[in-house]
Design an enzyme around this catalytic site. Structure first.
Site, mmCIF file in Angstrom:
data_model
loop_
_atom_site.group_PDB
_atom_site.id
_atom_site.type_symbol
_atom_site.label_atom_id
_atom_site.label_comp_id
_atom_site.label_asym_id
_atom_site.label_seq_id
_atom_site.Cartn_x
_atom_site.Cartn_y
_atom_site.Cartn_z
ATOM 1 N N TYR A 1 0.803 -1.201 -0.026
ATOM 2 C CA TYR A 1 0.040 0.007 0.001
ATOM 3 C C TYR A 1 0.902 1.189 0.159
ATOM 4 O O TYR A 1 0.523 2.177 -1.011
ATOM 5 C CB TYR A 1 -0.970 0.041 1.261
ATOM 6 C CG TYR A 1 -1.591 1.316 1.347
ATOM 7 C CD1 TYR A 1 -2.842 1.345 0.850
ATOM 8 C CD2 TYR A 1 -1.321 2.371 2.259
ATOM 9 C CE1 TYR A 1 -3.658 2.329 0.771
ATOM 10 C CE2 TYR A 1 -2.235 3.369 2.612
ATOM 11 C CZ TYR A 1 -3.158 3.402 1.800
ATOM 12 O OH TYR A 1 -4.131 4.646 1.971
ATOM 13 N N LYS B 1 1.294 4.137 -2.905
ATOM 14 C CA LYS B 1 0.844 5.643 -2.500
ATOM 15 C C LYS B 1 2.295 6.487 -2.586
ATOM 16 O O LYS B 1 1.983 7.717 -3.414
ATOM 17 C CB LYS B 1 0.569 5.831 -1.027
ATOM 18 C CG LYS B 1 -0.745 5.065 -0.845
ATOM 19 C CD LYS B 1 -2.020 5.784 -1.673
ATOM 20 C CE LYS B 1 -3.397 5.217 -1.238
ATOM 21 N NZ LYS B 1 -4.452 6.003 -2.053
HETATM 22 N N1 LIG Z 1 -9.151 6.345 5.694
HETATM 23 C C1 LIG Z 1 -7.846 6.665 6.161
HETATM 24 O O1 LIG Z 1 -7.544 6.630 6.995
HETATM 25 C C2 LIG Z 1 -6.972 6.902 5.021
HETATM 26 C C3 LIG Z 1 -5.535 7.344 5.107
HETATM 27 C C4 LIG Z 1 -4.802 7.558 4.035
HETATM 28 C C5 LIG Z 1 -5.230 7.539 3.001
HETATM 29 N N2 LIG Z 1 -6.358 7.123 2.694
HETATM 30 C C6 LIG Z 1 -6.806 7.008 1.168
HETATM 31 O O2 LIG Z 1 -7.874 7.956 0.886
HETATM 32 C C7 LIG Z 1 -8.799 7.410 -0.032
HETATM 33 C C8 LIG Z 1 -10.135 7.241 0.180
HETATM 34 O O3 LIG Z 1 -9.980 6.064 1.216
HETATM 35 P P1 LIG Z 1 -11.445 6.102 2.210
HETATM 36 O O4 LIG Z 1 -10.848 5.932 3.500
HETATM 37 O O5 LIG Z 1 -12.408 7.226 2.062
HETATM 38 O O6 LIG Z 1 -11.939 4.684 1.883
HETATM 39 P P2 LIG Z 1 -13.288 4.064 1.438
HETATM 40 O O7 LIG Z 1 -13.400 2.570 1.594
HETATM 41 O O8 LIG Z 1 -14.427 4.879 2.365
HETATM 42 O O9 LIG Z 1 -13.569 4.629 -0.097
HETATM 43 C C9 LIG Z 1 -12.896 4.265 -1.072
HETATM 44 C C10 LIG Z 1 -13.830 4.235 -2.149
HETATM 45 O O10 LIG Z 1 -13.024 3.571 -3.589
HETATM 46 C C11 LIG Z 1 -13.809 2.756 -4.244
HETATM 47 N N3 LIG Z 1 -13.005 1.734 -5.291
HETATM 48 C C12 LIG Z 1 -12.335 1.005 -4.636
HETATM 49 N N4 LIG Z 1 -11.919 0.124 -5.478
HETATM 50 C C13 LIG Z 1 -12.402 0.731 -6.915
HETATM 51 C C14 LIG Z 1 -12.502 0.454 -8.352
HETATM 52 N N5 LIG Z 1 -11.513 -0.861 -8.717
HETATM 53 N N6 LIG Z 1 -12.841 1.261 -8.873
HETATM 54 C C15 LIG Z 1 -13.435 2.180 -8.647
HETATM 55 N N7 LIG Z 1 -13.775 2.691 -7.364
HETATM 56 C C16 LIG Z 1 -13.058 1.698 -6.390
HETATM 57 C C17 LIG Z 1 -14.692 2.180 -3.070
HETATM 58 O O11 LIG Z 1 -15.908 1.643 -3.765
HETATM 59 C C18 LIG Z 1 -15.034 3.055 -2.108
HETATM 60 O O12 LIG Z 1 -16.197 3.931 -2.575
HETATM 61 C C19 LIG Z 1 -8.089 5.887 -0.433
HETATM 62 O O13 LIG Z 1 -7.115 6.379 -1.663
HETATM 63 C C20 LIG Z 1 -7.310 5.696 0.595
HETATM 64 O O14 LIG Z 1 -5.969 5.061 0.315
HETATM 65 C C21 LIG Z 1 -7.401 6.927 3.541
#
Ligand SMILES: NC(=O)c1ccc[n+]([C@@H]2O[C@H](COP(=O)([O-])OP(=O)(O)OC[C@H]3O[C@@H](n4cnc5c(N)ncnc54)[C@H](O)[C@@H]3O)[C@@H](O)[C@H]2O)c1
Length: 244
Positions: free
Chosen positions: A146, A150
């Site tokens: 991951y 990133k």
């Molecule tokens: N939540 C955290 O703590 C955190 C921390 C650092 C980075 N992030 C990053 O933030 C971003 C959003 O994460 P989040 O926490 O809102 O997660 P989340 O799971 O709530 O949302 C992620 C979305 O991506 C969609 N998705 C997954 N695979 C897909 C695909 N193949 N095609 C189209 N859509 C797809 C999912 O259906 C979902 O709606 C991500 O890139 C994640 O890596 C999150």
């Protein structure tokens, strides 16, 4: 103002968490929003709530992306927020895990950018905001692949900023820390209370962030006011990346 009327944004991964909050914030700011996500039901629900349009697309699939998103261009704004994580030490993961993690966290960003960047460059205007992670700068114990994906998003975004600056397109990264979203709640339910304590204590503020706090930063980087900011990776992580 761009002088082009209402701006159009495509929010990839806009059906949940940070992407949904960003879609909602942009719609509130008067932007015409299209949500693209693999989860049709949730995408439809969010789109109805905020007055956006939506489509169900697997963003890892280049052909699907080029037959859909690319044909809806031009967009003024592209937000890449689709992602997944997996908590396991690297030695316990398989090439299949790597492909899935890199496919969604990195290749999906390339696919959407490849679909929309040409028309942005042609029109001389664009705002790209990619959601990476502090893991991409600091590494992650239990999230090596991951973090690699990133880190790739950060380097890719900076490269796009270099290739597109002279053509009016900015490209920036937001690097969230632990944010209270469905993704994080899934990880915590797998990893237990210890994981939650480790995540909050890694921040200087001692708490999780909210999707709205990340969305505000995304909206800023997508705004006219941020027109002289490009190639940056901005932590929204309670100070987790302090000094990185
Ligand atoms: N939540 C955290 O703590 C955190 C921390 C650092 C980075 N992030 C990053 O933030 C971003 C959003 O994460 P989040 O926490 O809102 O997660 P989340 O799971 O709530 O949302 C992620 C979305 O991506 C969609 N998705 C997954 N695979 C897909 C695909 N193949 N095609 C189209 N859509 C797809 C999912 O259906 C979902 O709606 C991500 O890139 C994640 O890596 C999150």
């Amino acid at each position: 103002m761009t002088g082009r009327g209402k701006r159009r944004a495509l929010v990839a991964g806009g059906a949940s968490g940070i992407g949904a909050a960003a879609a909602s914030r942009l719609a509130t700011d008067g932007v015409d929003v299209t949500i693209v996500d693999i989860d049709r039901e949730r995408a439809q629900r969010v789109a109805e709530q905020i007055g956006a349009t939506f489509a169900a697309v697997d963003l890892t699939n280049y052909d699907a992306v080029s037959q859909t998103i690319a044909t809806w261009a031009p967009f003024d704004i592209l937000i890449n927020s689709a992602g997944i994580d997996q908590h396991a030490f690297f030695t316990r993961t398989s090439p299949r895990d790597w492909e899935r993690l890199i496919g969604i966290n990195l290749i999906a960003v390339l696919n959407a950018t490849h679909a929309l960047l040409p028309s942005m460059q042609e029109r001389g205007y664009g705002r790209i905001v990619n959601v990476a992670s502090e893991a991409g700068r600091l590494g992650s114990r239990g999230g090596a692949v991951y973090a690699a994906a990133k880190g790739g998003v950060i380097a890719f975004t900076r490269s796009i900023a270099r290739e597109s600056g002279a053509r009016g397109v900015t490209a920036n990264v937001v690097a969230p820390g632990p944010i209270d979203t469905p993704m994080l709640r899934r990880a915590v339910s797998d990893g237990g209370g210890k994981l939650m304590a480790a995540m909050t204590s890694a921040t200087l503020l001692g708490r999780l962030g909210s999707s709205d706090e990340v969305a505000a930063t995304i909206a800023f980087l997508a705004s006219e006011e941020a027109g002289y900011i490009t190639g940056e990776a901005l932590g929204v992580s309670g100070g987790m990346g302090c000094g990185a």
